[in-house]
Design a protein around this motif. Structure first.
Motif, PDB file in Angstrom:
ATOM      1  N   ASN A 241      -4.481   2.084   0.909  1.00  0.00           N
ATOM      2  CA  ASN A 241      -3.783   2.353  -0.346  1.00  0.00           C
ATOM      3  C   ASN A 241      -4.366   3.552  -1.084  1.00  0.00           C
ATOM      4  N   ALA A 242      -3.485   4.444  -1.543  1.00  0.00           N
ATOM      5  CA  ALA A 242      -3.914   5.643  -2.262  1.00  0.00           C
ATOM      6  C   ALA A 242      -4.297   5.293  -3.707  1.00  0.00           C
ATOM      7  N   ILE A 243      -5.300   6.003  -4.215  1.00  0.00           N
ATOM      8  CA  ILE A 243      -5.778   5.814  -5.589  1.00  0.00           C
ATOM      9  C   ILE A 243      -5.664   7.151  -6.299  1.00  0.00           C
ATOM     10  N   LEU A 244      -5.185   7.147  -7.529  1.00  0.00           N
ATOM     11  CA  LEU A 244      -5.153   8.378  -8.305  1.00  0.00           C
ATOM     12  C   LEU A 244      -6.576   8.898  -8.488  1.00  0.00           C
TER      13      LEU A 244
ATOM     14  N   ALA B 103       0.845  -1.196   0.000  1.00  0.00           N
ATOM     15  CA  ALA B 103       0.000   0.000   0.000  1.00  0.00           C
ATOM     16  C   ALA B 103       0.881   1.246   0.000  1.00  0.00           C
ATOM     17  N   PHE B 104       0.552   2.192  -0.859  1.00  0.00           N
ATOM     18  CA  PHE B 104       1.258   3.465  -0.953  1.00  0.00           C
ATOM     19  C   PHE B 104       0.448   4.518  -0.216  1.00  0.00           C
ATOM     20  N   THR B 105       1.025   5.155   0.793  1.00  0.00           N
ATOM     21  CA  THR B 105       0.321   6.151   1.589  1.00  0.00           C
ATOM     22  C   THR B 105       1.112   7.450   1.620  1.00  0.00           C
ATOM     23  N   PRO B 106       0.710   8.458   0.837  1.00  0.00           N
ATOM     24  CA  PRO B 106       1.376   9.762   0.899  1.00  0.00           C
ATOM     25  C   PRO B 106       0.958  10.504   2.157  1.00  0.00           C
ATOM     26  N   VAL B 107       1.845  11.275   2.718  1.00  0.00           N
ATOM     27  CA  VAL B 107       1.508  12.037   3.913  1.00  0.00           C
ATOM     28  C   VAL B 107       0.479  13.109   3.591  1.00  0.00           C
ATOM     29  N   ASP B 108       0.645  13.776   2.459  1.00  0.00           N
ATOM     30  CA  ASP B 108      -0.281  14.828   2.042  1.00  0.00           C
ATOM     31  C   ASP B 108      -0.995  14.391   0.771  1.00  0.00           C
ATOM     32  N   PRO B 109      -2.261  13.946   0.871  1.00  0.00           N
ATOM     33  CA  PRO B 109      -2.972  13.463  -0.319  1.00  0.00           C
ATOM     34  C   PRO B 109      -3.551  14.575  -1.185  1.00  0.00           C
ATOM     35  N   THR B 110      -3.366  15.843  -0.765  1.00  0.00           N
ATOM     36  CA  THR B 110      -4.007  16.943  -1.484  1.00  0.00           C
ATOM     37  C   THR B 110      -3.279  17.332  -2.756  1.00  0.00           C
TER      38      THR B 110
END
Length: 383
Positions: A189-192, A86-93
């Motif tokens: 997990n982050a999604i585009l 899973a890819f988790t960015p700290v800032d999803p904005t």
């Protein structure tokens, strides 16, 4: 010092203490305190098919007050985590662009020791701007092992209780909180966003009506609409139309949110990455955009319509008179209707009947009693 004040369910105290004590052992100045169990009343919102909170139920839960003090970190900052695929960015904005274009899920090695690693952190030096991708063990050598434990702590706390609380006022009980005991998926997990919006668009084309989750014999089933979005995302055949995504996001950015749900729709429009828990907001963002392109329905209250279409969803809700059957119909002309009560159907869920209009609410036509024949003396409009 960052202080979090929240509640956790009393049945989760033992599991909480296990990872909280581990964090306290490894992070200097990290502290927490738990109050004694007590009964507290919470709101449980019921989300309608159009995404609005249709009504609220009040439920008592046994909870414990929780205060957590988290020390601030310095020197290095965390940009993203790669853990368990899973890819988790700290800032999803905003879009995360690494200084080293090779960094990411497929980098596969630690910049500090050179060894292969599956789980890794991408970090940046606050002073020099140096960017490194390091493994779980080597990150401790940078003096930021606290970050590892704090990140793990907050992720696990979100799993127990979503402490991003919402307040409401109740005449009888005063200020009430919305229950946050359900699991929060913001750590997953982050999604585009472009992919999520296109998947929501594809699901909208399959069925423009949002299908709520159902409960059958105490078993809850997830929304068929959200399951459809998941299937499309996982199919690998998603084609992104950048022009369409841009139009949806520009439309969404103009939303002046009046509800928390609309705020979440606005977040999807603005952010670069989204999460599975935001699928419902992406769907209604697409639906709102598509509805804005359609001519406004001119169906005054009391006019007579002929409905020909398919029953998309049948559900049951408790009412003053007992269980109430609610039918959602998508007509052959693309109009969404809702009828509180039975409607005639064939084996393939087709329906055809006459009814008077009770009103049009956010593009959905509310219908009165279904009849086989039209009422005499009243014009019939085919919808």
């Amino acid at each position: 010092m960052n202080t979090i004040k929240t509640f956790i369910p009393s049945e989760s105290v033992d599991s909480f203490k296990k990872f909280a004590d581990k964090t306290q052992k490894n992070v200097k100045d990290f502290t927490y305190s738990l109050g004694k169990p007590y009964q507290k009343l919470f709101y449980h919102p019921v989300i309608e098919e159009d995404g609005t909170a249709g009504h609220l139920t009040k439920v008592f839960h046994e909870v414990c007050d929780l205060t957590v003090n988290i020390p601030e970190q310095s020197g290095w900052k965390l940009l993203a985590t790669y853990k368990d695929d899973a890819f988790t960015p700290v800032d999803p904005t905003k879009e995360l662009v690494f200084k080293n274009p090779q960094h990411g899920a497929h980098y596969g090695k630690c910049d500090h020791c050179g060894h292969w690693c599956k789980n890794a952190y991408v970090i940046e030096n606050i002073t020099t701007g140096e960017e490194l991708q390091v493994g779980c063990e080597c990150i401790k050598k940078f003096g930021i092992d606290d970050m590892y434990y704090i990140s793990d702590f907050t992720r696990k706390l979100y799993e127990i209780y979503n402490y991003k609380l919402n307040y409401a006022t109740d005449k009888e009980y005063g200020d009430l909180l919305e229950w946050g005991g359900r699991k929060d998926s913001s750590y997953k997990n982050a999604i585009l966003k472009t992919n999520l919006i296109m998947a929501a668009k594809s699901q909208y084309e399959i069925c423009p009506v949002y299908k709520k989750g159902t409960k059958v014999e105490n078993v809850r089933y997830r929304s068929a609409t959200l399951e459809g979005i998941d299937t499309i995302l996982n199919s690998g055949n998603l084609k992104v139309d950048e022009t369409y995504v841009k139009a949806v996001c520009e439309f969404g950015a103009k939303i002046h949110p009046k509800t928390e749900f609309e705020e979440d729709m606005l977040t999807v429009a603005k952010n670069f990455y989204c999460y599975q828990g935001q699928e419902v907001y992406a769907f209604f963002l697409v639906k709102a955009y598509e509805d804005s392109l359609k001519p406004e329905l001119n169906l005054p209250k009391g006019c007579q319509v002929k409905v020909c279409g398919k029953v998309i969803q049948k559900r049951f809700e408790e009412s003053y008179f007992g269980m109430m059957e609610i039918n959602t119909i998508l007509t052959d002309k693309g109009v969404t209707c809702e009828r509180y009560g039975k409607v005639p159907t064939t084996e393939d869920k087709r329906t055809s009947f006459y009814a008077l209009v009770k009103g049009v609410f956010k593009g959905k036509v509310s219908l009165d009693r279904a009849t086989k024949n039209p009422k005499k003396g009243i014009e019939v409009i085919n919808i």
